[in-house]
Motif scaffolding. Structure first.
Motif, PDB file in Angstrom:
ATOM      1  N   PRO A 175      18.971  76.827  37.578  1.00  0.00           N
ATOM      2  CA  PRO A 175      20.345  76.341  37.431  1.00  0.00           C
ATOM      3  C   PRO A 175      21.373  77.161  38.219  1.00  0.00           C
ATOM      4  O   PRO A 175      22.353  76.608  38.725  1.00  0.00           O
ATOM      5  CB  PRO A 175      20.604  76.438  35.924  1.00  0.00           C
ATOM      6  CG  PRO A 175      19.577  77.359  35.396  1.00  0.00           C
ATOM      7  CD  PRO A 175      18.388  77.196  36.273  1.00  0.00           C
ATOM      8  N   THR A 176      21.137  78.478  38.334  1.00  0.00           N
ATOM      9  CA  THR A 176      22.081  79.298  39.100  1.00  0.00           C
ATOM     10  C   THR A 176      22.031  78.953  40.579  1.00  0.00           C
ATOM     11  O   THR A 176      23.076  78.825  41.236  1.00  0.00           O
ATOM     12  CB  THR A 176      21.774  80.798  38.890  1.00  0.00           C
ATOM     13  OG1 THR A 176      21.897  81.120  37.507  1.00  0.00           O
ATOM     14  CG2 THR A 176      22.730  81.664  39.695  1.00  0.00           C
ATOM     15  N   VAL A 177      20.837  78.799  41.138  1.00  0.00           N
ATOM     16  CA  VAL A 177      20.705  78.456  42.559  1.00  0.00           C
ATOM     17  C   VAL A 177      21.263  77.065  42.829  1.00  0.00           C
ATOM     18  O   VAL A 177      21.919  76.825  43.854  1.00  0.00           O
ATOM     19  CB  VAL A 177      19.232  78.573  42.998  1.00  0.00           C
ATOM     20  CG1 VAL A 177      19.047  78.010  44.403  1.00  0.00           C
ATOM     21  CG2 VAL A 177      18.782  80.033  42.959  1.00  0.00           C
ATOM     22  N   ARG A 178      21.044  76.146  41.907  1.00  0.00           N
ATOM     23  CA  ARG A 178      21.605  74.803  42.084  1.00  0.00           C
ATOM     24  C   ARG A 178      23.125  74.850  42.167  1.00  0.00           C
ATOM     25  O   ARG A 178      23.736  74.176  43.010  1.00  0.00           O
ATOM     26  CB  ARG A 178      21.190  73.908  40.916  1.00  0.00           C
ATOM     27  CG  ARG A 178      19.763  73.385  40.995  1.00  0.00           C
ATOM     28  CD  ARG A 178      19.466  72.552  39.776  1.00  0.00           C
ATOM     29  NE  ARG A 178      18.112  71.982  39.838  1.00  0.00           N
ATOM     30  CZ  ARG A 178      17.560  71.282  38.845  1.00  0.00           C
ATOM     31  NH1 ARG A 178      18.245  71.083  37.711  1.00  0.00           N
ATOM     32  NH2 ARG A 178      16.344  70.799  38.969  1.00  0.00           N
ATOM     33  N   ALA A 179      23.726  75.647  41.297  1.00  0.00           N
ATOM     34  CA  ALA A 179      25.189  75.767  41.314  1.00  0.00           C
ATOM     35  C   ALA A 179      25.671  76.406  42.610  1.00  0.00           C
ATOM     36  O   ALA A 179      26.661  75.950  43.217  1.00  0.00           O
ATOM     37  CB  ALA A 179      25.654  76.579  40.107  1.00  0.00           C
TER      38      ALA A 179
END
Length: 413
Positions: A350-354
């Motif tokens: 989720p962090t990389v997606r953001a």
């Protein structure tokens, strides 16, 4: 009738008295025999010499800190052996994992002195012998204890590097069978921790020291007393060299009668690592600064940096998390887990997606707090070489990301 009864009683008593006298004579003879046997055994101890052997460091990681053994030489029976509490096998299943979790079993072994010396000569390690100043009774007690300890049901023990190892076992075998108290020349003004003590021996092996410091937690930085410091072979040798034995009559004698080298020390070339942990940490700091600078100039987010960083730190954090369940108390509480955080794996996707959308994830704020706490707790725990620099790098990185992405969080997708 009265005279007849009295005569019968006296006759019966006389018969019993004869048996009693025979029994007393037999017991006295047995006692004299046992006393004679004990006397012969004690006199035979005059031919016995018991010494503490201290071995210098070798070139393998398990031999960096030296070794301790007991030399038992009985010239009367032509027994010249070494009692060794450091016997183990790398061939056992999951040896490294069992060692890390404090589940390794070592055992007491006996080998000839010539074989022992040949082994350490091949390693290029010195061996120093301290012949002990022991009485007949003490030698006999140690002899019996060694024999009992070598029984198959007694020779295996659960190894612990700091608390129960080959050095402490040899010490206890000797000290626990001395008729009196052993007084060490302790300098109470000098305090040191387990970590500081092993640093004395792995100073030239920077990556091995890095690995040790990465796994050791805050309890390894606690101050140790004199007995605890004797887990290291050379520390015990030094303590024995100046120790006194005070017997029950208050008489004093030196614990060590004489000292000599069985293998003298030789000068070894110091091989230094071309790239050290601190160099790697500084290079990572430069990479971090370069990444942030490139993002500032381009207005983009180079999320690949964070993908690699979170994956590496999270995976390493799993090892530190596993150490919580280790039987070694000194690895269970480790503040470096705030930097090498297993949560990085949980929030990786989720962090990389953001970040790919140019936004930050709420976990970034949490990780910034964890990094700040990690740096503050460095005052209480000595971290592995370069870990403070790495923490500063990541704190700068994610602080910059909060600014660069304007702190606008996005929901998990």
């Amino acid at each position: 009738m009265g005279n007849i009864s009295y005569f019968c009683i006296v006759k019966r008593f006389t018969a019993h008295l004869k048996y009693l006298l025979v029994l007393v004579a037999v017991l006295s003879a047995a006692q004299r025999t046992n006393a004679q046997v004990d006397s012969v055994l004690l006199k035979s101890m005059d031919a016995v010499k018991i010494s503490l052997l201290t071995c210098g460091p070798g070139d393998q990681i398990y031999s960096y800190y030296g070794h301790t053994a007991i030399h038992y030489n009985d010239t009367g029976r032509r027994q010249d052996i070494v009692v060794n509490y450091g016997m183990f096998s790398f061939q056992k299943s999951f040896f490294v994992l069992r060692f890390m979790f404090g589940l390794t079993d070592y055992e007491m072994g006996i080998e000839g002195i010539d074989d022992f010396i040949a082994t350490y000569a091949r390693r290029g390690a010195w061996v120093k012998e301290q012949q002990l100043n022991l009485t007949r009774e003490e030698k006999w007690a140690i002899t019996q204890a060694i024999d009992d300890n070598y029984r198959p049901e007694n020779r295996v023990y659960r190894y612990n590097y700091f608390y129960d190892n080959c050095t402490t076992r040899a010490r206890d075998m000797i000290v626990n069978h001395i008729n009196g108290n052993v007084l060490y020349a302790e300098n109470k003004d000098v305090t040191t921790s387990y970590r500081q003590m092993i640093h004395q021996w792995n100073e030239q092996h920077r990556w091995a020291r890095f690995g040790n410091d990465l796994l050791l937690g805050v309890k390894a930085d606690a101050k140790t007393d004199n007995a605890q410091q004797q887990f290291l072979p050379d520390s015990l040798r030094e303590d024995f060299a100046h120790a006194l034995v005070i017997d029950h009559k208050g008489q004093r004698r030196n614990l060590v009668a004489s000292t000599s080298y069985l293998i003298p020390p030789i000068k070894k070339p110091v091989v230094k690592a071309a790239v050290t942990p601190i160099v790697c940490a500084i290079l990572w700091l430069i990479l971090t600064l370069a990444t942030c600078l490139a993002e500032w100039k381009t207005g983009r987010v180079f999320w690949l940096y964070d993908l690699v960083t979170m994956l590496a730190t999270g995976a390493t954090g799993l090892i530190l998390l596993a150490m919580v369940f280790s039987q070694h108390p000194t690895v269970q509480l480790n503040f470096q887990i705030l930097l090498l955080c297993p949560l990085n794996l949980v929030y990786l996707i989720p962090t990389v997606r953001a970040l790919r959308k140019g936004k930050s994830h709420p976990y970034v704020k949490l990780y910034i707090l964890l990094l700040a706490a990690n740096l503050m707790l460095a005052f209480f725990q000595t971290y592995a070489e370069g870990m403070v620099v790495l923490a500063v790098s990541l704190l700068m990185r994610y602080g910059w990301l909060m600014i660069h992405t304007h702190g606008k969080p996005t929901k998990d997708e």
